[in-house]
Write a protein that holds these residues in place. Sequence first.
Motif, PDB file in Angstrom:
ATOM      1  N   THR A 257      -5.762  -2.473  -1.775  1.00  0.00           N
ATOM      2  CA  THR A 257      -6.021  -1.342  -2.677  1.00  0.00           C
ATOM      3  C   THR A 257      -4.838  -1.105  -3.610  1.00  0.00           C
ATOM      4  O   THR A 257      -5.004  -0.897  -4.823  1.00  0.00           O
ATOM      5  CB  THR A 257      -6.280  -0.058  -1.842  1.00  0.00           C
ATOM      6  OG1 THR A 257      -7.324  -0.341  -0.925  1.00  0.00           O
ATOM      7  CG2 THR A 257      -6.671   1.115  -2.717  1.00  0.00           C
ATOM      8  N   LEU A 258      -3.642  -1.165  -3.028  1.00  0.00           N
ATOM      9  CA  LEU A 258      -2.442  -0.953  -3.852  1.00  0.00           C
ATOM     10  C   LEU A 258      -2.352  -2.011  -4.945  1.00  0.00           C
ATOM     11  O   LEU A 258      -2.093  -1.693  -6.112  1.00  0.00           O
ATOM     12  CB  LEU A 258      -1.184  -1.078  -2.979  1.00  0.00           C
ATOM     13  CG  LEU A 258      -0.670   0.147  -2.259  1.00  0.00           C
ATOM     14  CD1 LEU A 258       0.564  -0.229  -1.436  1.00  0.00           C
ATOM     15  CD2 LEU A 258      -0.299   1.241  -3.236  1.00  0.00           C
ATOM     16  N   LEU A 259      -2.587  -3.279  -4.547  1.00  0.00           N
ATOM     17  CA  LEU A 259      -2.516  -4.357  -5.543  1.00  0.00           C
ATOM     18  C   LEU A 259      -3.563  -4.137  -6.634  1.00  0.00           C
ATOM     19  O   LEU A 259      -3.259  -4.192  -7.828  1.00  0.00           O
ATOM     20  CB  LEU A 259      -2.733  -5.718  -4.865  1.00  0.00           C
ATOM     21  CG  LEU A 259      -1.590  -6.218  -3.961  1.00  0.00           C
ATOM     22  CD1 LEU A 259      -2.021  -7.496  -3.243  1.00  0.00           C
ATOM     23  CD2 LEU A 259      -0.308  -6.486  -4.747  1.00  0.00           C
ATOM     24  N   ASP A 260      -4.792  -3.810  -6.199  1.00  0.00           N
ATOM     25  CA  ASP A 260      -5.886  -3.623  -7.161  1.00  0.00           C
ATOM     26  C   ASP A 260      -5.655  -2.453  -8.099  1.00  0.00           C
ATOM     27  O   ASP A 260      -6.072  -2.478  -9.248  1.00  0.00           O
ATOM     28  CB  ASP A 260      -7.200  -3.337  -6.420  1.00  0.00           C
ATOM     29  CG  ASP A 260      -7.769  -4.595  -5.824  1.00  0.00           C
ATOM     30  OD1 ASP A 260      -7.196  -5.660  -6.103  1.00  0.00           O
ATOM     31  OD2 ASP A 260      -8.749  -4.493  -5.065  1.00  0.00           O
ATOM     32  N   ARG A 261      -5.013  -1.406  -7.569  1.00  0.00           N
ATOM     33  CA  ARG A 261      -4.906  -0.190  -8.389  1.00  0.00           C
ATOM     34  C   ARG A 261      -3.685  -0.176  -9.303  1.00  0.00           C
ATOM     35  O   ARG A 261      -3.263   0.870  -9.759  1.00  0.00           O
ATOM     36  CB  ARG A 261      -4.865   1.028  -7.479  1.00  0.00           C
ATOM     37  CG  ARG A 261      -6.189   1.266  -6.799  1.00  0.00           C
ATOM     38  CD  ARG A 261      -6.444   2.742  -6.670  1.00  0.00           C
ATOM     39  NE  ARG A 261      -7.266   3.029  -5.532  1.00  0.00           N
ATOM     40  CZ  ARG A 261      -7.283   4.198  -4.920  1.00  0.00           C
ATOM     41  NH1 ARG A 261      -6.485   5.153  -5.305  1.00  0.00           N
ATOM     42  NH2 ARG A 261      -8.080   4.401  -3.913  1.00  0.00           N
ATOM     43  N   GLY A 262      -3.033  -1.320  -9.473  1.00  0.00           N
ATOM     44  CA  GLY A 262      -1.971  -1.344 -10.479  1.00  0.00           C
ATOM     45  C   GLY A 262      -0.712  -2.090 -10.078  1.00  0.00           C
ATOM     46  O   GLY A 262       0.052  -2.527 -10.936  1.00  0.00           O
ATOM     47  N   LEU A 263      -0.491  -2.232  -8.757  1.00  0.00           N
ATOM     48  CA  LEU A 263       0.756  -2.860  -8.322  1.00  0.00           C
ATOM     49  C   LEU A 263       0.842  -4.314  -8.781  1.00  0.00           C
ATOM     50  O   LEU A 263       1.876  -4.769  -9.269  1.00  0.00           O
ATOM     51  CB  LEU A 263       0.838  -2.777  -6.786  1.00  0.00           C
ATOM     52  CG  LEU A 263       2.213  -2.940  -6.168  1.00  0.00           C
ATOM     53  CD1 LEU A 263       3.174  -1.873  -6.646  1.00  0.00           C
ATOM     54  CD2 LEU A 263       2.106  -2.882  -4.639  1.00  0.00           C
ATOM     55  N   ALA A 264      -0.271  -5.039  -8.636  1.00  0.00           N
ATOM     56  CA  ALA A 264      -0.253  -6.465  -8.976  1.00  0.00           C
ATOM     57  C   ALA A 264      -0.083  -6.672 -10.481  1.00  0.00           C
ATOM     58  O   ALA A 264       0.501  -7.664 -10.916  1.00  0.00           O
ATOM     59  CB  ALA A 264      -1.537  -7.130  -8.494  1.00  0.00           C
ATOM     60  N   THR A 265      -0.555  -5.741 -11.263  1.00  0.00           N
ATOM     61  CA  THR A 265      -0.388  -5.867 -12.717  1.00  0.00           C
ATOM     62  C   THR A 265       1.051  -5.588 -13.095  1.00  0.00           C
ATOM     63  O   THR A 265       1.660  -6.286 -13.907  1.00  0.00           O
ATOM     64  CB  THR A 265      -1.316  -4.854 -13.438  1.00  0.00           C
ATOM     65  OG1 THR A 265      -2.619  -4.992 -12.877  1.00  0.00           O
ATOM     66  CG2 THR A 265      -1.348  -5.082 -14.929  1.00  0.00           C
ATOM     67  N   ALA A 266       1.626  -4.539 -12.467  1.00  0.00           N
ATOM     68  CA  ALA A 266       2.995  -4.155 -12.816  1.00  0.00           C
ATOM     69  C   ALA A 266       4.010  -5.173 -12.303  1.00  0.00           C
ATOM     70  O   ALA A 266       4.977  -5.493 -12.997  1.00  0.00           O
ATOM     71  CB  ALA A 266       3.304  -2.775 -12.232  1.00  0.00           C
TER      72      ALA A 266
END
Length: 327
Positions: A257-266
Amino acid sequence: MTDLPADLPTDLPTDLPTEADVVICGGGPIGASTAHFLARTAPQLRVVVIDDAPADDTSHVTTYRYSGGSVRWTWSDPVKREMTAETADLVRSLLADGVDLAAIENSYHLLHTGEHIPALNISAAKLVAHLLEQARGAGVQVYSDTVVDGVRPEGSGHLVETSRGTIRAARVLVALGAANKRLFPHGGVDLEKRQLFVLDAPVPPEREGMPHTIVPVGDGFGYVFVKSVEGRLRVLVGQEDIVEDDDTSGAVDYWATLLDRGLATALPWLREAKTEQILWGVDIAQKKLVLDEPEPGLLVAGCGSAVRSSAWLGRTLAERLSEPLAG
Ligand SMILES: Cc1cc2nc3c(=O)[nH]c(=O)nc-3n(C[C@H](O)[C@H](O)[C@H](O)COP(=O)(O)OP(=O)(O)OC[C@H]3O[C@@H](n4cnc5c(N)ncnc54)[C@H](O)[C@@H]3O)c2cc1C
């Protein structure tokens, strides 16, 4: 788990006294720091600390032993700023005296604003162990492995009921963290859940000075930082505002969830990282001192950033506990 304290000293007192001037229930950042300041500023008082280290329960951990240990932060609120600055000064003076707090000094990087803010990251367990050791050396009696079962008024003071017997005190500080709520359910603190992921990604030299990075994630934010875990530098990821109190989905789902909600993009390099350990933490939502005095002489204290603010909290509560008794 991170930074668990070394074995307890073998010369711990065994017999609980029947009386004290001040009993501190809980030897976490608030209790240990208050004991430290009382020993320094009111050495005439008989001070007893009662603490219990609960067995690990990986689905629900609540104490400083699982804290990220970041101290330096910027707050627009002057009270929070003062609380933080005082602890940073204490930590620096301990480091200058050669006390090992496994500290990492780098910076906070707020990805969304581009700001870099000086940061200081320590082992909360080592700070607490040092404060208790120092207090013990100055005459404070510390009883570990002792459970506080309840506190009730008696005459002009209070009786603290523990697994080793009962102790009477003129003043009592209850500083059991999230466990305050069990003894004093109406104490007015809100609890919040947090997760901390220790990544299976040893820290390459170029990342040792990695800024403590704050990343917007969903409606809240996540933080990524480097910390010493059991003597090794590791990358840790924490989150706030993702986990609902009644959410029962599995721990690894939150990583996704963390990755999907922006962490992986940042921070795209986190996509490849595997979670080695997932620590569940319960904390107090309020980041300032929450102080309740249900009866005169009985203080119930909590704070959601008690590591960061421990010096301010300890000094403030020690002053309050050593004020002359009315009458
Ligand atoms: C994942 C996570 C990351 C965090 N990161 C940070 C951070 O970076 N910086 C920061 O400042 N804060 C951080 N926090 C918050 C911080 O850990 C808490 O604010 C702090 O631990 C609260 O300190 P305390 O002394 O009030 O209570 P606690 O740390 O909970 O200590 C209470 C003590 O009382 C003992 N105890 C409990 N019940 C009993 C009983 N019945 N009898 C006897 N003893 C008992 C406990 O074992 C413990 O030793 C984090 C929290 C979590 C969960």
